[in-house]
Design a protein around this motif. Structure first.
Motif, PDB file in Angstrom:
ATOM      1  N   GLY A 166      24.218  42.531  51.518  1.00 21.32           N
ATOM      2  CA  GLY A 166      24.454  42.522  50.078  1.00 21.32           C
ATOM      3  C   GLY A 166      23.282  41.959  49.309  1.00 21.32           C
ATOM      4  N   TYR A 167      23.418  42.022  47.990  1.00 20.46           N
ATOM      5  CA  TYR A 167      22.326  41.665  47.086  1.00 20.46           C
ATOM      6  C   TYR A 167      22.683  40.464  46.217  1.00 20.46           C
ATOM      7  CZ  TYR A 167      20.102  46.222  47.988  1.00 20.46           C
ATOM      8  OH  TYR A 167      19.486  47.303  48.561  1.00 20.46           O
ATOM      9  N   PRO A 168      22.166  39.284  46.512  1.00 21.65           N
ATOM     10  CA  PRO A 168      22.315  38.167  45.579  1.00 21.65           C
ATOM     11  C   PRO A 168      21.622  38.485  44.255  1.00 21.65           C
ATOM     12  CG  PRO A 168      21.610  37.391  47.745  1.00 21.65           C
ATOM     13  CD  PRO A 168      21.465  38.877  47.752  1.00 21.65           C
ATOM     14  N   ARG A 169      22.194  38.044  43.163  1.00 21.12           N
ATOM     15  CA  ARG A 169      21.554  38.275  41.862  1.00 21.12           C
ATOM     16  C   ARG A 169      20.180  37.635  41.785  1.00 21.12           C
ATOM     17  NH1 ARG A 169      26.756  37.314  39.513  1.00 21.12           N
ATOM     18  NH2 ARG A 169      26.167  35.157  39.130  1.00 21.12           N
ATOM     19  N   ALA A 170      19.992  36.538  42.506  1.00 19.01           N
ATOM     20  CA  ALA A 170      18.732  35.809  42.431  1.00 19.01           C
ATOM     21  C   ALA A 170      17.625  36.431  43.276  1.00 19.01           C
ATOM     22  CB  ALA A 170      18.951  34.357  42.865  1.00 19.01           C
ATOM     23  N   ARG A 171      17.930  37.529  43.983  1.00 19.01           N
ATOM     24  CA  ARG A 171      16.931  38.171  44.844  1.00 19.01           C
ATOM     25  C   ARG A 171      16.779  39.638  44.474  1.00 19.01           C
ATOM     26  NH1 ARG A 171      16.171  36.163  50.572  1.00 19.01           N
ATOM     27  NH2 ARG A 171      15.801  38.374  50.924  1.00 19.01           N
ATOM     28  N   GLU A 172      15.649  40.211  44.857  1.00 17.19           N
ATOM     29  CA  GLU A 172      15.403  41.634  44.634  1.00 17.19           C
ATOM     30  C   GLU A 172      15.404  42.413  45.940  1.00 17.19           C
ATOM     31  OE1 GLU A 172      14.931  43.169  41.306  1.00 17.19           O
ATOM     32  OE2 GLU A 172      16.099  41.304  41.235  1.00 17.19           O
ATOM     33  N   THR A 173      15.818  41.750  47.027  1.00 18.58           N
ATOM     34  CA  THR A 173      15.986  42.398  48.324  1.00 18.58           C
ATOM     35  C   THR A 173      17.336  41.976  48.901  1.00 18.58           C
ATOM     36  OG1 THR A 173      14.803  40.568  49.372  1.00 18.58           O
ATOM     37  CG2 THR A 173      13.528  42.567  48.875  1.00 18.58           C
ATOM     38  N   PRO A 174      17.941  42.824  49.741  1.00 20.53           N
ATOM     39  CA  PRO A 174      19.253  42.488  50.303  1.00 20.53           C
ATOM     40  C   PRO A 174      19.149  41.503  51.456  1.00 20.53           C
ATOM     41  CG  PRO A 174      18.546  44.607  51.141  1.00 20.53           C
ATOM     42  CD  PRO A 174      17.503  44.180  50.133  1.00 20.53           C
ATOM     43  N   VAL A 175      20.242  40.788  51.691  1.00 23.56           N
ATOM     44  CA  VAL A 175      20.340  39.894  52.847  1.00 23.56           C
ATOM     45  C   VAL A 175      21.366  40.458  53.820  1.00 23.56           C
ATOM     46  CG1 VAL A 175      19.653  37.845  51.557  1.00 23.56           C
ATOM     47  CG2 VAL A 175      22.084  38.437  51.709  1.00 23.56           C
ATOM     48  N   ALA A 176      21.256  40.034  55.086  1.00 24.04           N
ATOM     49  CA  ALA A 176      22.171  40.489  56.132  1.00 24.04           C
ATOM     50  C   ALA A 176      22.517  39.331  57.049  1.00 24.04           C
ATOM     51  CB  ALA A 176      21.546  41.624  56.947  1.00 24.04           C
ATOM     52  N   CYS A 177      23.752  39.338  57.547  1.00 23.09           N
ATOM     53  CA  CYS A 177      24.205  38.319  58.494  1.00 23.09           C
ATOM     54  C   CYS A 177      25.339  38.892  59.325  1.00 23.09           C
ATOM     55  CB  CYS A 177      24.679  37.074  57.747  1.00 23.09           C
ATOM     56  SG  CYS A 177      25.383  35.764  58.808  1.00 23.09           S
ATOM     57  N   THR A 178      25.350  38.549  60.615  1.00 23.32           N
ATOM     58  CA  THR A 178      26.421  38.952  61.533  1.00 23.32           C
ATOM     59  C   THR A 178      27.147  37.714  62.032  1.00 23.32           C
ATOM     60  OG1 THR A 178      25.197  40.912  62.269  1.00 23.32           O
ATOM     61  CG2 THR A 178      26.959  40.116  63.714  1.00 23.32           C
ATOM     62  N   ASN A 179      28.476  37.765  62.015  1.00 27.54           N
ATOM     63  CA  ASN A 179      29.269  36.680  62.595  1.00 27.54           C
ATOM     64  C   ASN A 179      30.661  37.210  62.923  1.00 27.54           C
ATOM     65  OD1 ASN A 179      29.848  34.151  63.578  1.00 27.54           O
ATOM     66  ND2 ASN A 179      29.124  33.050  61.768  1.00 27.54           N
ATOM     67  N   ILE A 180      31.478  36.347  63.517  1.00 29.58           N
ATOM     68  CA  ILE A 180      32.846  36.718  63.896  1.00 29.58           C
ATOM     69  C   ILE A 180      33.775  36.485  62.704  1.00 29.58           C
ATOM     70  CG2 ILE A 180      34.721  36.326  65.523  1.00 29.58           C
ATOM     71  CD1 ILE A 180      32.130  37.394  66.783  1.00 29.58           C
ATOM     72  N   SER A 181      34.542  37.492  62.357  1.00 33.39           N
ATOM     73  CA  SER A 181      35.502  37.327  61.261  1.00 33.39           C
ATOM     74  C   SER A 181      36.733  36.578  61.768  1.00 33.39           C
ATOM     75  CB  SER A 181      35.928  38.685  60.704  1.00 33.39           C
ATOM     76  OG  SER A 181      36.657  39.426  61.662  1.00 33.39           O
ATOM     77  N   THR A 182      37.313  35.754  60.898  1.00 29.32           N
ATOM     78  CA  THR A 182      38.517  35.003  61.241  1.00 29.32           C
ATOM     79  C   THR A 182      39.571  35.234  60.161  1.00 29.32           C
ATOM     80  OG1 THR A 182      37.661  33.024  60.126  1.00 29.32           O
ATOM     81  CG2 THR A 182      37.234  33.229  62.484  1.00 29.32           C
ATOM     82  N   ALA A 183      40.805  34.979  60.507  1.00 26.97           N
ATOM     83  CA  ALA A 183      41.901  35.212  59.567  1.00 26.97           C
ATOM     84  C   ALA A 183      41.944  34.115  58.511  1.00 26.97           C
ATOM     85  CB  ALA A 183      43.227  35.268  60.314  1.00 26.97           C
ATOM     86  N   TYR A 184      42.343  34.518  57.302  1.00 24.64           N
ATOM     87  CA  TYR A 184      42.634  33.569  56.236  1.00 24.64           C
ATOM     88  C   TYR A 184      43.979  33.989  55.655  1.00 24.64           C
ATOM     89  CZ  TYR A 184      42.211  30.556  52.171  1.00 24.64           C
ATOM     90  OH  TYR A 184      42.434  29.595  51.214  1.00 24.64           O
ATOM     91  N   GLY A 185      45.031  33.406  56.161  1.00 28.48           N
ATOM     92  CA  GLY A 185      46.372  33.853  55.812  1.00 28.48           C
ATOM     93  C   GLY A 185      46.663  35.197  56.452  1.00 28.48           C
ATOM     94  N   ASP A 186      47.657  35.895  55.920  1.00 24.92           N
ATOM     95  CA  ASP A 186      48.075  37.165  56.503  1.00 24.92           C
ATOM     96  C   ASP A 186      47.319  38.366  55.945  1.00 24.92           C
ATOM     97  OD1 ASP A 186      50.012  35.869  58.041  1.00 24.92           O
ATOM     98  OD2 ASP A 186      51.539  36.054  56.461  1.00 24.92           O
ATOM     99  N   SER A 187      46.666  38.203  54.803  1.00 30.00           N
ATOM    100  CA  SER A 187      46.116  39.373  54.118  1.00 30.00           C
ATOM    101  C   SER A 187      44.623  39.268  53.818  1.00 30.00           C
ATOM    102  CB  SER A 187      46.862  39.608  52.804  1.00 30.00           C
ATOM    103  OG  SER A 187      46.809  38.434  51.994  1.00 30.00           O
ATOM    104  N   GLN A 188      43.991  38.175  54.249  1.00 25.14           N
ATOM    105  CA  GLN A 188      42.567  37.982  53.982  1.00 25.14           C
ATOM    106  C   GLN A 188      41.829  37.660  55.278  1.00 25.14           C
ATOM    107  OE1 GLN A 188      40.949  37.583  50.706  1.00 25.14           O
ATOM    108  NE2 GLN A 188      42.780  38.104  49.540  1.00 25.14           N
ATOM    109  N   GLN A 189      40.524  37.858  55.254  1.00 26.16           N
ATOM    110  CA  GLN A 189      39.655  37.498  56.375  1.00 26.16           C
ATOM    111  C   GLN A 189      38.444  36.764  55.815  1.00 26.16           C
ATOM    112  OE1 GLN A 189      38.039  41.145  58.175  1.00 26.16           O
ATOM    113  NE2 GLN A 189      38.625  42.258  56.333  1.00 26.16           N
ATOM    114  N   ARG A 190      37.799  35.973  56.670  1.00 23.74           N
ATOM    115  CA  ARG A 190      36.659  35.189  56.215  1.00 23.74           C
ATOM    116  C   ARG A 190      35.532  35.263  57.231  1.00 23.74           C
ATOM    117  NH1 ARG A 190      36.398  29.959  58.364  1.00 23.74           N
ATOM    118  NH2 ARG A 190      35.745  28.952  56.426  1.00 23.74           N
TER     119      ARG A 190
END
Length: 248
Positions: A166-190
């Protein structure tokens, strides 16, 4: 939308909800995860060209990405990126870098936001689609391709490695990151990745098979800090909204 300004990827679709019909993926490429939890500048690549910025009033403010559709003109982002005051006049710039638009600028023609968000800004409905206007008879997916969106009742990528670009507003190039998603309640992930500040809302979450399994948004419109980001679990509501966008 991420509230502090500090330092959020791609889409073709198989709807696996009850009663939905799978749609063939434009590309399905297995990814080798980078070191987990490390945010870097996203490399220039065919896959990352499908991710871009949403622009309004001459400034980029959110992220979106091309999702495969029959019309080949569809992007996905967070619902809060397409609503609110001044929601007209939005443009999508895929592959944006350093002020350049290597694949052109695409005007948003129509937006699709779920009733849960329109009615009460429900955090569990913070996903939206938009169709962009063709340019010279060419659709955006013809130019940069589209990635597969996976949405449906009972589906969840929790516990899998996902990559967020994605693109932070403060940057003119995109950033990338890989990690394991975890649950946040029944309907969200983090996901825990540093540097995802304002502007990264709408960034796609991509699994190891190149499928979109989340969109940065949801809880606190994506999170109140730069180091932890959220997404709605893409369930039946998102599958139905995708169906509406592709048929409309």
């Amino acid at each position: 939308m991420k509230r502090p300004i500090r330092l959020p990827f791609l889409v073709a679709v198989a709807l696996l909800a009850a009663g939905s019909v799978p749609v063939a993926a434009a590309h399905t490429r297995v990814r080798t995860p980078e070191p987990l939890g490390v945010t870097t500048t996203a490399p220039v690549s065919a896959e990352n060209a499908r991710v871009g910025v949403l622009v309004r009033g001459g400034a980029h403010y959110c992220t979106a990405s091309v999702v495969h559709s029959e019309g080949r003109d569809l992007i996905v982002t967070a619902a809060h990126c397409l609503t609110g005051s001044g929601s007209g006049g939005i443009e999508f710039v895929p592959g944006y870098r350093d002020g350049r638009a290597p694949y052109g600028t695409w005007a948003v023609a129509r937006t699709y936001v779920g009733d849960g968000w329109k009615g009460r800004e429900d955090e569990d409905s913070d996903v939206a689609f938009a169709r962009v206007v063709s340019r010279g008879g060419e659709e955006v997916e013809d130019l940069v391709g589209g990635n597969r969106l996976v949405a449906g009742a009972g589906l969840s990528p929790v516990g899998e490695a996902v990559t967020v670009v994605g693109y932070p507003r403060a940057r003119e190039t995109p950033v990338a990151c890989t990690n394991i998603s975890t649950a946040y309640g029944d309907s969200q992930q983090r996901i825990e990745c540093p540097g995802y500040s304002g502007g990264t809302s709408g960034s796609p979450w991509i699994d190891a098979r190149g499928r979109v399994v989340g969109v940065l948004g949801g809880f606190q419109q994506g999170g109140a800090t730069d180091d932890v980001s959220y997404s709605v679990v893409l369930g039946g509501e998102v599958a139905a909204l995708y169906g509406e966008a592709t048929s409309g």
